[in-house]
Scaffold this motif. Structure first.
Motif, PDB file in Angstrom:
ATOM      1  N   TYR A 120       0.835  -1.201   0.000  1.00  0.00           N
ATOM      2  CA  TYR A 120       0.000   0.000   0.000  1.00  0.00           C
ATOM      3  C   TYR A 120       0.874   1.258   0.000  1.00  0.00           C
ATOM      4  O   TYR A 120       0.605   2.222  -0.737  1.00  0.00           O
ATOM      5  N   LEU A 121       1.936   1.257   0.801  1.00  0.00           N
ATOM      6  CA  LEU A 121       2.856   2.390   0.821  1.00  0.00           C
ATOM      7  C   LEU A 121       3.533   2.565  -0.539  1.00  0.00           C
ATOM      8  O   LEU A 121       3.839   3.691  -0.952  1.00  0.00           O
ATOM      9  N   HIS A 122       3.767   1.448  -1.223  1.00  0.00           N
ATOM     10  CA  HIS A 122       4.331   1.469  -2.569  1.00  0.00           C
ATOM     11  C   HIS A 122       3.402   2.250  -3.500  1.00  0.00           C
ATOM     12  O   HIS A 122       3.850   3.105  -4.288  1.00  0.00           O
ATOM     13  N   PHE A 123       2.112   1.998  -3.419  1.00  0.00           N
ATOM     14  CA  PHE A 123       1.135   2.699  -4.246  1.00  0.00           C
ATOM     15  C   PHE A 123       1.017   4.170  -3.841  1.00  0.00           C
ATOM     16  O   PHE A 123       0.829   5.042  -4.692  1.00  0.00           O
ATOM     17  N   ILE A 124       1.107   4.449  -2.543  1.00  0.00           N
ATOM     18  CA  ILE A 124       1.080   5.839  -2.082  1.00  0.00           C
ATOM     19  C   ILE A 124       2.271   6.597  -2.655  1.00  0.00           C
ATOM     20  O   ILE A 124       2.167   7.760  -3.060  1.00  0.00           O
ATOM     21  N   SER A 125       3.421   5.931  -2.703  1.00  0.00           N
ATOM     22  CA  SER A 125       4.612   6.533  -3.303  1.00  0.00           C
ATOM     23  C   SER A 125       4.350   6.875  -4.771  1.00  0.00           C
ATOM     24  O   SER A 125       4.773   7.923  -5.267  1.00  0.00           O
ATOM     25  N   PHE A 126       3.631   5.986  -5.455  1.00  0.00           N
ATOM     26  CA  PHE A 126       3.264   6.217  -6.850  1.00  0.00           C
ATOM     27  C   PHE A 126       2.344   7.436  -6.968  1.00  0.00           C
ATOM     28  O   PHE A 126       2.500   8.268  -7.875  1.00  0.00           O
ATOM     29  N   ALA A 127       1.392   7.559  -6.040  1.00  0.00           N
ATOM     30  CA  ALA A 127       0.485   8.704  -6.055  1.00  0.00           C
ATOM     31  C   ALA A 127       1.251  10.012  -5.870  1.00  0.00           C
ATOM     32  O   ALA A 127       0.992  11.011  -6.550  1.00  0.00           O
ATOM     33  N   ASN A 128       2.199  10.009  -4.946  1.00  0.00           N
ATOM     34  CA  ASN A 128       3.011  11.202  -4.735  1.00  0.00           C
ATOM     35  C   ASN A 128       3.850  11.535  -5.954  1.00  0.00           C
ATOM     36  O   ASN A 128       4.090  12.710  -6.265  1.00  0.00           O
TER      37      ASN A 128
ATOM     38  N   ALA B 107      16.119   3.700  -3.317  1.00  0.00           N
ATOM     39  CA  ALA B 107      14.730   4.175  -3.184  1.00  0.00           C
ATOM     40  C   ALA B 107      13.788   3.048  -3.577  1.00  0.00           C
ATOM     41  O   ALA B 107      13.139   3.107  -4.620  1.00  0.00           O
ATOM     42  N   PRO B 108      13.681   2.007  -2.761  1.00  0.00           N
ATOM     43  CA  PRO B 108      12.947   0.797  -3.158  1.00  0.00           C
ATOM     44  C   PRO B 108      11.468   1.009  -3.442  1.00  0.00           C
ATOM     45  O   PRO B 108      10.902   0.310  -4.284  1.00  0.00           O
ATOM     46  N   LEU B 109      10.816   1.957  -2.785  1.00  0.00           N
ATOM     47  CA  LEU B 109       9.380   2.168  -3.017  1.00  0.00           C
ATOM     48  C   LEU B 109       9.110   3.116  -4.176  1.00  0.00           C
ATOM     49  O   LEU B 109       7.963   3.478  -4.434  1.00  0.00           O
ATOM     50  N   GLN B 110      10.153   3.481  -4.907  1.00  0.00           N
ATOM     51  CA  GLN B 110       9.977   4.336  -6.084  1.00  0.00           C
ATOM     52  C   GLN B 110      10.136   3.549  -7.382  1.00  0.00           C
ATOM     53  O   GLN B 110      10.366   4.122  -8.440  1.00  0.00           O
TER      54      GLN B 110
END
Length: 310
Positions: free
Chosen positions: A80-88, A294-297
């Motif tokens: 979910y945090l991965h997707f939030i990173s995408f939204a940002n 930056a793994p979640l990017q």
């Protein structure tokens, strides 16, 4: 087992009409309120987009196994945090397109070397990826108005997006070029641009959309994955310097990394396939290094390690 979709067959969330809507919200309400609207949207998207969610979980699992020292989670919350990173990242795209990103928001690593190289009269190929926010590269064009940037994209919306860019910033030196595959026609189109000292950016981490794609299977994050040969063949045909380009969000700043890859790519006829394979493997090793920063990017929400294209 059902065959997984190619990335180009999957619906894109940020279509042109969506960009126009988000830009209006951004201009009227500002970044903070736009993000307020984005969170419920991305939450819904994460829940209903099962293939994308599964791809995120698969990536996080591979990452956890490949680099346990990162201590990154591989469960639903991290996804979910991965997707939030995408939204940002989408919000950052809007900020870049609108001209809201300034020098104070950007740091460069290796930029001086690149600018000095192209000041001699020839351009360069920049190998980008879907790690980080490649669109922020438009800032480079605004900082050096005599440097033109051409971005190769695999989308039928390229001309419409170009029109949207020009409406927002008619003086931008960024140009999107739509291609379905990198071939001799593409090479001829770009050769003049290199001769004129322009930059050519192409993502080197997605397989072509053609029926018979030229790909290489190389190791990435501990498993075999398919990478396109086209960007590297193109760079060899253009006979120009090659750099890698990564734009990562770190401590609320965009850090744009330019790193010299080679003065010129050469693939000898007798060892052509082997040379291409080794070159792509060298690129993926560099991509791995930045991915761990930056793994979640990492924004490839599809089955990246599938092998049925081969």
């Amino acid at each position: 087992m059902a065959k997984s979709l190619h990335w180009s067959e999957m619906g894109e969330w940020s279509l042109v009409w969506g960009m126009r809507f988000l830009l209006r919200v951004y201009f009227i309400l500002g970044r903070r309120l736009l993000q307020f609207f984005l969170y419920p949207v991305v939450s819904y998207y994460w829940l209903v987009n099962k293939p994308g969610r599964q791809a995120s979980l698969n990536y996080l699992q591979r990452l956890a196994e490949f680099a346990p020292s990162l201590q990154i989670g591989s469960g639903l919350w991290t996804s979910y945090l991965h997707f939030i990173s995408f939204a940002n990242a989408i919000v950052d795209k809007l900020a870049a397109w609108s001209g809201a990103i300034t020098l104070a928001d950007v740091e460069y690593q290796g930029r001086n070397e690149l600018v000095a190289a192209i000041k001699h009269g020839r351009g360069a190929v920049l190998l980008g990826s879907h790690l980080g926010n490649l669109e922020v590269s438009r800032v480079i064009a605004d900082l050096d108005t005599d440097i033109r940037i051409n971005v190769l994209v695999h989308t039928k919306h390229a001309q419409k997006i170009n029109h949207l860019f020009n409406q927002i910033n008619p003086h931008s030196a960024l140009n999107l070029i739509q291609v379905t595959d990198v071939d001799m026609t593409t090479s001829s189109l770009l050769s003049d641009k290199i001769e004129q000292g322009e930059l050519v950016i192409i993502a080197a981490d997605r397989t072509p959309v053609s029926q018979q794609p030229r790909v290489s299977s190389v190791s990435f994050l501990g498993a075999e994955a398919l990478f396109p040969q086209g960007p590297f063949i193109l760079a060899a045909l253009l006979k120009c310097p090659v750099y890698t380009l990564f734009c990562l969000k770190q401590n609320n700043k965009h850090i744009i990394y330019f790193e010299h890859f080679c003065d010129e790519l050469v693939f000898p006829r007798k060892t052509r396939e082997q040379a291409i394979q080794q070159t792509i493997q060298r690129y993926t090793q560099r991509l791995e290094r930045y991915c761990l920063m930056a793994p979640l990017q990492w924004f490839n929400f599809f089955d990246f390690w599938r092998q049925d294209d081969k």
